[in-house]
Motif scaffolding. Structure first.
Motif, PDB file in Angstrom:
ATOM      1  N   ASP A 113       0.880  -1.159   0.000  1.00  0.00           N
ATOM      2  CA  ASP A 113       0.000   0.000   0.000  1.00  0.00           C
ATOM      3  C   ASP A 113       0.922   1.214   0.000  1.00  0.00           C
ATOM      4  O   ASP A 113       1.696   1.409   0.943  1.00  0.00           O
ATOM      5  CB  ASP A 113      -0.905   0.011   1.229  1.00  0.00           C
ATOM      6  CG  ASP A 113      -1.949  -1.099   1.181  1.00  0.00           C
ATOM      7  OD1 ASP A 113      -2.352  -1.477   0.063  1.00  0.00           O
ATOM      8  OD2 ASP A 113      -2.361  -1.579   2.246  1.00  0.00           O
ATOM      9  N   VAL A 114       0.860   2.015  -1.066  1.00  0.00           N
ATOM     10  CA  VAL A 114       1.772   3.139  -1.208  1.00  0.00           C
ATOM     11  C   VAL A 114       0.988   4.448  -1.329  1.00  0.00           C
ATOM     12  O   VAL A 114      -0.118   4.475  -1.872  1.00  0.00           O
ATOM     13  CB  VAL A 114       2.705   2.977  -2.430  1.00  0.00           C
ATOM     14  CG1 VAL A 114       3.607   1.757  -2.264  1.00  0.00           C
ATOM     15  CG2 VAL A 114       1.927   2.856  -3.725  1.00  0.00           C
ATOM     16  N   ASN A 115       1.568   5.523  -0.804  1.00  0.00           N
ATOM     17  CA  ASN A 115       0.968   6.853  -0.936  1.00  0.00           C
ATOM     18  C   ASN A 115       1.320   7.417  -2.298  1.00  0.00           C
ATOM     19  O   ASN A 115       2.444   7.244  -2.786  1.00  0.00           O
ATOM     20  CB  ASN A 115       1.469   7.787   0.166  1.00  0.00           C
ATOM     21  CG  ASN A 115       0.861   7.455   1.500  1.00  0.00           C
ATOM     22  OD1 ASN A 115      -0.272   6.995   1.575  1.00  0.00           O
ATOM     23  ND2 ASN A 115       1.620   7.679   2.563  1.00  0.00           N
ATOM     24  N   MET A 116       0.329   8.087  -2.902  1.00  0.00           N
ATOM     25  CA  MET A 116       0.520   8.643  -4.233  1.00  0.00           C
ATOM     26  C   MET A 116      -0.156   9.999  -4.306  1.00  0.00           C
ATOM     27  O   MET A 116      -1.303  10.148  -3.878  1.00  0.00           O
ATOM     28  CB  MET A 116      -0.104   7.697  -5.259  1.00  0.00           C
ATOM     29  CG  MET A 116       0.023   8.163  -6.679  1.00  0.00           C
ATOM     30  SD  MET A 116      -0.798   7.010  -7.794  1.00  0.00           S
ATOM     31  CE  MET A 116      -2.269   7.948  -8.118  1.00  0.00           C
ATOM     32  N   PRO A 117       0.544  11.020  -4.855  1.00  0.00           N
ATOM     33  CA  PRO A 117      -0.116  12.318  -5.020  1.00  0.00           C
ATOM     34  C   PRO A 117      -1.102  12.271  -6.191  1.00  0.00           C
ATOM     35  O   PRO A 117      -0.847  11.622  -7.203  1.00  0.00           O
ATOM     36  CB  PRO A 117       1.051  13.272  -5.319  1.00  0.00           C
ATOM     37  CG  PRO A 117       2.117  12.414  -5.895  1.00  0.00           C
ATOM     38  CD  PRO A 117       1.944  11.050  -5.276  1.00  0.00           C
ATOM     39  N   THR A 118      -2.240  12.930  -6.038  1.00  0.00           N
ATOM     40  CA  THR A 118      -3.221  13.077  -7.111  1.00  0.00           C
ATOM     41  C   THR A 118      -3.591  14.557  -7.170  1.00  0.00           C
ATOM     42  O   THR A 118      -3.279  15.304  -6.239  1.00  0.00           O
ATOM     43  CB  THR A 118      -4.492  12.241  -6.858  1.00  0.00           C
ATOM     44  OG1 THR A 118      -5.230  12.829  -5.789  1.00  0.00           O
ATOM     45  CG2 THR A 118      -4.170  10.795  -6.549  1.00  0.00           C
ATOM     46  N   PRO A 119      -4.255  15.004  -8.224  1.00  0.00           N
ATOM     47  CA  PRO A 119      -4.667  16.402  -8.271  1.00  0.00           C
ATOM     48  C   PRO A 119      -5.566  16.794  -7.090  1.00  0.00           C
ATOM     49  O   PRO A 119      -5.585  17.943  -6.679  1.00  0.00           O
ATOM     50  CB  PRO A 119      -5.440  16.503  -9.588  1.00  0.00           C
ATOM     51  CG  PRO A 119      -4.870  15.429 -10.442  1.00  0.00           C
ATOM     52  CD  PRO A 119      -4.537  14.317  -9.496  1.00  0.00           C
ATOM     53  N   GLY A 120      -6.270  15.830  -6.503  1.00  0.00           N
ATOM     54  CA  GLY A 120      -7.155  16.117  -5.378  1.00  0.00           C
ATOM     55  C   GLY A 120      -6.516  15.910  -4.018  1.00  0.00           C
ATOM     56  O   GLY A 120      -7.163  16.069  -2.993  1.00  0.00           O
ATOM     57  N   GLY A 121      -5.242  15.541  -3.973  1.00  0.00           N
ATOM     58  CA  GLY A 121      -4.558  15.275  -2.710  1.00  0.00           C
ATOM     59  C   GLY A 121      -3.966  13.873  -2.693  1.00  0.00           C
ATOM     60  O   GLY A 121      -4.185  13.070  -3.601  1.00  0.00           O
TER      61      GLY A 121
END
Length: 188
Positions: A113-121
């Protein structure tokens, strides 16, 4: 008619050149409408318009009364064709957004499970075990907003190998090489 390009999110101001204030100097006929560079000149004032929430590539905006004068002396409409430019991180495909998701070799093999930036956060994305570079992970509703249902965000897995290894990491990779029967060129 000349179409002008504008990037999503940019705030460009369109003005009428001062030479057009004189009716004898206004362009007439097909193909003589001003281009983007002409519209940046100082003139009778700024023209502003609101763009759609999520503009599409090739979408046309009409700005009433901001164009050149017609044969009747009335100002016409300015037509602007939008060009949506991809960023370094995101690519737009209709209402869908695509991006790369860099992961480590052990995350690809074991899952993570990895954190990923998106346009919404930032969001947490589950990478299934056995994921290879190129696998697309879909995040429903995280794409461009549209009337009705928003698009999706697709994260394309990109396995990244460390440039340098510690002594311990090198030993572990060598041990894995010695015990593994996997052949990447055959896919088994």
């Amino acid at each position: 008619m000349c179409s002008a390009g504008a990037s999503a999110g940019s705030a460009e101001e369109w003005t009428t050149p001062p030479s057009w204030n004189s009716p004898s100097k206004r362009p007439t006929g097909a193909g003589s409408a001003p281009c983007k560079s002409d519209l940046r000149s100082a003139g009778r004032g700024n023209t502003s318009s609101t763009s759609p929430l999520a503009p599409s590539n090739g979408q046309r905006l009409r700005i009433p009364g901001a164009g050149g004068a017609g044969a009747d002396g009335q100002d016409g409409d300015l037509l602007v064709t939008l060009r949506v430019k991809d960023s370094k991180r995101y690519r737009l495909d209709g209402a869908n957004i695509e991006t790369d998701l860099p992961i480590a070799p052990w995350e690809a093999a074991l899952g993570a499970d990895v954190n990923m930036p998106t346009p919404g956060g930032s969001v947490t994305v589950h990478v299934p075990p056995g994921s290879s570079t190129g696998r697309r992970l879909r995040l429903r509703g995280q794409g461009m907003p549209r009337r009705g249902q928003p698009g999706d965000l697709y994260a394309r897995v990109k396995v990244v190998v460390p440039r340098t290894l510690t002594k311990k990491e090198k030993e572990l990779f060598e041990k894995l090489r010695d015990v593994s029967s996997f052949d990447a060129r055959r896919g088994s």
